[in-house]
Design an enzyme around this catalytic site. Structure first.
Site, short mmCIF file in Angstrom:
data_model
loop_
_atom_site.label_atom_id
_atom_site.label_comp_id
_atom_site.label_asym_id
_atom_site.label_seq_id
_atom_site.Cartn_x
_atom_site.Cartn_y
_atom_site.Cartn_z
N CYS A 100 0.86 -1.19 0.00
CA CYS A 100 0.00 0.00 0.00
C CYS A 100 0.90 1.24 0.00
CB CYS A 100 -0.89 -0.01 1.24
SG CYS A 100 -1.91 1.46 1.39
N HIS B 15 -2.03 -4.49 -10.56
CA HIS B 15 -2.76 -3.34 -11.13
C HIS B 15 -3.01 -3.56 -12.61
CE1 HIS B 15 -2.19 -0.78 -7.57
NE2 HIS B 15 -1.08 -1.48 -7.43
N GLU C 269 -10.18 0.24 -6.20
CA GLU C 269 -9.23 -0.62 -5.49
C GLU C 269 -9.80 -2.00 -5.18
OE1 GLU C 269 -6.84 0.47 -2.18
OE2 GLU C 269 -6.75 2.56 -2.81
N CYS D 36 -4.44 6.03 -4.63
CA CYS D 36 -3.79 4.73 -4.46
C CYS D 36 -2.32 4.91 -4.86
CB CYS D 36 -4.47 3.69 -5.35
SG CYS D 36 -3.70 2.06 -5.26
N GLY E 244 -1.00 2.27 -7.12
CA GLY E 244 -1.68 2.49 -8.40
C GLY E 244 -1.06 3.63 -9.18
N1 LIG Z 1 -6.41 -2.33 -2.45
C1 LIG Z 1 -5.01 -2.64 -2.54
C2 LIG Z 1 -4.25 -2.35 -1.27
C3 LIG Z 1 -4.20 -0.89 -0.91
C4 LIG Z 1 -3.44 -0.01 -1.92
C5 LIG Z 1 -3.32 1.39 -1.47
N2 LIG Z 1 -4.47 2.15 -1.26
C6 LIG Z 1 -2.15 2.18 -2.03
O1 LIG Z 1 -2.06 3.38 -1.70
O2 LIG Z 1 -1.30 1.61 -2.71
C7 LIG Z 1 -4.82 -4.13 -2.88
O3 LIG Z 1 -5.66 -4.96 -2.50
O4 LIG Z 1 -3.82 -4.46 -3.51
#
Ligand SMILES: N[C@@H](CCC[C@H](N)C(=O)O)C(=O)O
Length: 282
Positions: free
Chosen positions: A73, A166, A215, A224, A227
């Protein structure tokens, strides 16, 4: 149980300090769901645990607001770095954080009061083969602007792992993207066995991108970090941006500065903020 609510560009998590608190492993997914509930809990995109590490200076574990555990994250890493430095769990400005997706290096930028408004994370190298994403198909191939049939419609996507998966889709109009339809349909598509985070990206110039995210395990969020790194890498892989040059990614909650260095590593620089501290009584 004491907690701290922090956010990186509006991507908020409830942070628990495992240097002080003890939690039962079996209860973690359920606790994440409860804490994140905006009506019966505190309200957040999930829960992050900050703790000791055998291989780094501190460790981070991330739970989405559906209780699933993620490998990484980006926004969480900046907040963990801020927390660790401000709580004196580290005594250097450059230190290592262990994640389930690997080790990363944090550099905090403290102000005159020794508080940390911004952090740079060296996220390491993106992983680009299908096996590493993971995505079905020939294990060693990269997925760059590949045609993908989703609910009888063709989209083009580029797949990047930043420790977590991603799928990046380029658009010419970020204000009119079908994120509510494509996000959940692609997130749990059978071709992504561990599911996937879904990003739409509009190229403004070669060093500026607009970005929206659905997400995995959470839905639409303000930002993200992993992301944004994946978006910058995808932009370079598709010939829209240049390696070694900083790219500003405009997210709903603010900007992140991303550089994919010639040595392979990706740098992410941006804000980290504490919202409040409290005690969970349930
Ligand atoms: N939803 C993501 C984990 C969280 C990612 C985050 N918000 C970020 O800032 O990178 C997953 O399940 O991979």
């Amino acid at each position: 149980m004491k907690f701290t609510k922090m956010h990186g560009l509006g991507n908020s998590y409830i942070y628990i300090d495992l240097f002080k608190e003890t939690l039962d492993e079996d209860t973690l997914p359920e606790l994440a769901v409860k804490l994140a509930d905006k009506n019966k809990g505190i309200g957040s995109d999930g829960m992050i645990l900050i703790g000791p590490s055998d291989s780094a200076d501190v460790s981070m574990r991330v739970f989405n607001n559906d209780g699933s555990e993620a490998m990484n994250c980006g926004n969480g890493l900046r907040c963990v770095a801020k927390f660790a430095y401000e709580h004196n769990y580290v005594d250097q400005k450059v230190f290592k954080i262990e994640t389930k997706g690997g080790l990363v290096e944090a550099t905090v930028h403290p102000d005159a009061n020794n508080q940390v408004p911004t952090v740079t994370i060296n996220m390491g190298a993106p992983r680009l083969s299908r096996a590493e994403i993971p995505m079905s198909g020939s294990a060693v191939d990269q997925v760059v602007n590949e045609t993908f049939v989703l609910q009888d419609k063709e989209i083009k996507l580029t797949a990047v792992s930043m420790g977590n998966p991603h799928a990046v889709i380029f658009t010419e109009d970020i204000e009119n993207i079908p994120l509510y339809e494509v996000g959940p349909a692609l997130e749990k598509h059978e071709r992504f066995p561990e599911w996937v985070n879904v990003e739409y990206v509009e190229v403004v110039t070669n060093d500026e991108l607009h970005f929206r995210v659905w997400e995995r395990g959470t839905g639409i969020t303000q930002a993200c970090g992993t992301g944004a790194c994946a978006a910058a890498v995808a932009s370079i892989l598709n010939g829209h941006s240049q390696r070694g040059k900083e790219i500003t990614v405009h997210l709903l909650g603010g900007d992140l500065m991303i550089t994919w260095l010639e040595n392979g590593d990706v740098l992410m620089n941006g804000a980290a903020e504490t919202i409040f501290e409290g005690e969970w009584l349930l």
